[in-house]
Write an enzyme that holds these catalytic residues in place. Structure first.
Site, mmCIF file in Angstrom:
data_model
loop_
_atom_site.group_PDB
_atom_site.id
_atom_site.type_symbol
_atom_site.label_atom_id
_atom_site.label_comp_id
_atom_site.label_asym_id
_atom_site.label_seq_id
_atom_site.Cartn_x
_atom_site.Cartn_y
_atom_site.Cartn_z
ATOM 1 N N GLU A 275 0.965 -1.239 0.091
ATOM 2 C CA GLU A 275 -0.004 0.206 -0.093
ATOM 3 C C GLU A 275 0.614 1.257 -0.084
ATOM 4 O O GLU A 275 0.710 2.068 1.059
ATOM 5 C CB GLU A 275 -0.885 0.112 1.359
ATOM 6 C CG GLU A 275 -1.636 -1.198 1.592
ATOM 7 C CD GLU A 275 -2.431 -1.258 2.860
ATOM 8 O OE1 GLU A 275 -2.050 -0.475 3.760
ATOM 9 O OE2 GLU A 275 -3.354 -2.132 3.036
ATOM 10 N N PRO A 276 1.783 1.451 -0.961
ATOM 11 C CA PRO A 276 2.530 2.830 -0.898
ATOM 12 C C PRO A 276 1.598 3.835 -1.311
ATOM 13 O O PRO A 276 0.848 3.798 -2.244
ATOM 14 C CB PRO A 276 3.601 2.476 -2.064
ATOM 15 C CG PRO A 276 2.717 1.385 -3.041
ATOM 16 C CD PRO A 276 1.968 0.709 -2.291
ATOM 17 N N GLY A 277 2.073 4.874 -0.405
ATOM 18 C CA GLY A 277 1.582 6.268 -0.932
ATOM 19 C C GLY A 277 2.455 7.187 -1.237
ATOM 20 O O GLY A 277 2.737 7.574 -2.561
ATOM 21 N N ARG A 314 2.773 20.092 6.127
ATOM 22 C CA ARG A 314 3.800 19.151 6.588
ATOM 23 C C ARG A 314 4.889 20.213 7.466
ATOM 24 O O ARG A 314 5.232 19.343 8.474
ATOM 25 C CB ARG A 314 4.375 18.431 5.513
ATOM 26 C CG ARG A 314 3.474 17.405 4.991
ATOM 27 C CD ARG A 314 4.277 16.483 4.102
ATOM 28 N NE ARG A 314 5.128 15.486 4.508
ATOM 29 C CZ ARG A 314 6.196 15.657 4.678
ATOM 30 N NH1 ARG A 314 7.022 16.535 4.191
ATOM 31 N NH2 ARG A 314 7.049 14.747 5.388
ATOM 32 N N CYS A 346 -1.636 34.111 10.327
ATOM 33 C CA CYS A 346 -1.350 34.670 11.205
ATOM 34 C C CYS A 346 -0.877 33.600 12.395
ATOM 35 O O CYS A 346 -1.725 33.672 13.270
ATOM 36 C CB CYS A 346 -2.490 35.467 11.521
ATOM 37 S SG CYS A 346 -2.921 36.960 10.391
ATOM 38 N N GLU A 347 0.365 32.898 12.305
ATOM 39 C CA GLU A 347 0.793 32.172 13.059
ATOM 40 C C GLU A 347 2.191 31.994 12.757
ATOM 41 O O GLU A 347 2.498 31.936 11.771
ATOM 42 C CB GLU A 347 0.098 30.611 12.986
ATOM 43 C CG GLU A 347 -1.356 30.652 13.422
ATOM 44 C CD GLU A 347 -1.497 29.116 13.800
ATOM 45 O OE1 GLU A 347 -0.594 28.464 14.174
ATOM 46 O OE2 GLU A 347 -2.878 28.912 13.678
HETATM 47 C C1 LIG Z 1 -0.764 5.925 5.541
HETATM 48 C C2 LIG Z 1 -0.914 4.555 5.331
HETATM 49 C C3 LIG Z 1 -0.342 3.974 4.035
HETATM 50 C C4 LIG Z 1 0.525 4.664 3.202
HETATM 51 O O1 LIG Z 1 1.909 5.168 3.847
HETATM 52 P P1 LIG Z 1 3.068 5.723 2.962
HETATM 53 O O2 LIG Z 1 3.913 6.270 3.930
HETATM 54 O O3 LIG Z 1 2.328 6.962 2.256
HETATM 55 O O4 LIG Z 1 3.347 4.632 1.850
HETATM 56 C C5 LIG Z 1 -0.382 2.571 3.737
HETATM 57 N N1 LIG Z 1 -1.420 1.784 4.338
HETATM 58 C C6 LIG Z 1 -1.933 2.274 5.628
HETATM 59 C C7 LIG Z 1 -2.909 1.422 6.370
HETATM 60 C C8 LIG Z 1 -1.857 3.811 5.791
HETATM 61 O O5 LIG Z 1 -2.366 4.217 6.796
#
Ligand SMILES: *Cc1c(COP(=O)(O)O)cnc(C)c1O
Length: 421
Positions: A275-277, A314, A346-347
């Site tokens: 599950e890469p984001g 971030r 304004c922070e």
């Molecule tokens: C946030 C998350 C991801 C993705 O994480 P990355 O660091 O963006 O790759 C994958 N699986 C789950 C369950 C998450 O909460």
């Protein structure tokens, strides 16, 4: 590697000069590269081949439907953590059979939505959630495919706000309790146990924590099979980090990550999900902003830009670093000057960088925040009544606005004055 390079002295997104986009949509805006998104997805599927696998993009990192469609059209699956994200995946044309539903607090409505629309599996994070899902599925005459998210008690060695795999985090089921919970799952109506899920954190810059966790998953697979469960799928989560600066040591490559997966769980004959984001979306996006003022302070100069903490959270949220580069390439020997780069909110927390060496900039100049594709637009708010900024997608020499800037009327009209006033 990405597709944001200087050509003829101007920073481009693929073949589009950034000033062309700025002239059409105004600043600030996010811009994403199709070629970079596609390449990053392909790196993962190549790294996992020839194991049977599905790369599920973590929508929470970048959830624009056009971006999801780029990846979905390549065959990617999607990892969703809310009913809203589930709807986005469907709107991008991704079939339910490629959607994994994660998240620690799924509601019964969200479970029903996914069971009706189709879902590859629920990653279940607790016993109460398991029982709720069983009730919902049974009441619909449906069967919910599930993996239990195991908390392997591994230190991910990342920022504390994004570490998820230690036993004191809110995520998953402690590995010591796994056998008991699997036994309960197998007895519950409406539940089909298909696998094991693990996700230990985000922005990991070493393979060791993953390797420790996946080794525990492999042992658990054997144990659970011995208990009679048909474990056929392993979801190994996301979390591989990206380089946010040119100087820091490079995080592991997807190829090495894939080799480690084969080494730790490849012998089990399971289908692998990841599950890469961030690694897909992070370096596929820039935030482009313009300089409003250069302000001389006491012992430091401030670069006041038109992007702020509400657009890119971030730095203020995690103290995160983003490289900031001028859109017009500086002449080779230009001396750097130190700036504090700040937004108009304004922070004092609205600070992108302190004492950052940059080439001299003046009012109206464009700057780009690099590596802003992941956890950028998705975390934006309208704090200070600053409209959500547009998102633009580039492909070759074409670009399109994939989310427009709302008008002030749209924003103001969301509020209503009670009739008693
Ligand atoms: C946030 C998350 C991801 C993705 O994480 P990355 O660091 O963006 O790759 C994958 N699986 C789950 C369950 C998450 O909460």
């Amino acid at each position: 590697m990405d597709h944001f390079l200087y050509k003829n002295g101007t920073l481009h997104a693929e073949d589009v000069p950034l000033p062309d986009i700025a002239a059409q949509v105004g600043t600030p805006f996010y811009v994403y590269s199709t070629a970079t998104l596609e390449r990053h997805y392909q790196l993962f599927t190549e790294a996992l081949s020839p194991l049977p696998h599905l790369v599920c993009f973590a929508i929470k990192s970048l959830s624009n439907i056009a971006v999801l469609k780029v990846l979905g059209d390549l065959g990617a699956g999607m990892d969703v953590v809310s009913g809203g994200e589930y709807r986005r995946a469907k709107a991008a044309g991704v079939p339910g059979s490629r959607i994994v539903f994660s998240g620690v607090g799924k509601t019964r409505e969200e479970m029903r939505l996914a069971l009706e629309g189709g879902v590859r599996q629920f990653n279940v994070e607790s016993e109460p959630e398991l029982r709720a899902l069983s009730e919902v599925a049974a009441s619909m005459g449906a069967t919910a495919p599930i993996a239990l998210r195991i908390n392997p008690d591994v230190d991910a060695k990342t920022h504390e706000k994004i570490a998820t795999g230690k036993k004191d985090n809110k995520f998953g089921i402690p590995i010591d309790r796994a056998r008991a919970v699997y036994a309960e799952a197998a007895r519950l109506p409406g539940i089909d146990v298909v696998g094991i899920d693990v996700h230990i954190g985000s922005q990991l810059t070493a393979l060791e924590p993953f390797e420790l966790a996946f080794t525990k998953v492999a042992e658990l697979t054997e144990t659970l099979r011995g208990d009679g469960h048909n474990i056929r799928r392993l979801d190994l989560g996301g979390g591989l980090g990206i380089p946010y600066t040119r100087s820091n040591e490079a995080p592991p490559l997807p190829l090495d990550y894939g080799a480690m997966i084969k080494r730790t769980v490849g012998h089990l004959g399971c289908e692998i999900e990841i599950e890469p984001g961030r690694l897909i979306s992070g370096n596929a996006g820039l935030l482009v902003s313009s300089v409003i003022y250069v302000k001389q302070g006491e012992g430091r100069d401030f670069l006041i830009v038109d992007a702020a903490m509400n657009d890119l959270a971030r730095p203020s949220m995690y103290g995160a670093h983003h490289d900031i580069v001028p859109v017009v390439e500086p002449a080779p020997a230009t001396a750097a000057q130190e700036f504090d780069v700040v937004g108009p909110v304004c922070e004092t927390g609205d600070t992108f960088a302190r004492h950052r060496p940059l080439t001299p900039l003046s009012e109206g100049d464009l700057v780009a925040f690099r590596s802003a594709g992941a956890y950028g637009a998705v975390m934006a708010s309208e704090y200070n009544t600053r409209p959500l900024i547009p998102e633009v997608l580039v492909k070759g020499d074409q670009f399109a606005v994939i989310r427009a800037r709302p008008s002030f009327d749209e924003i103001l009209n969301r509020d209503t004055i009670p009739t008693w006033m």
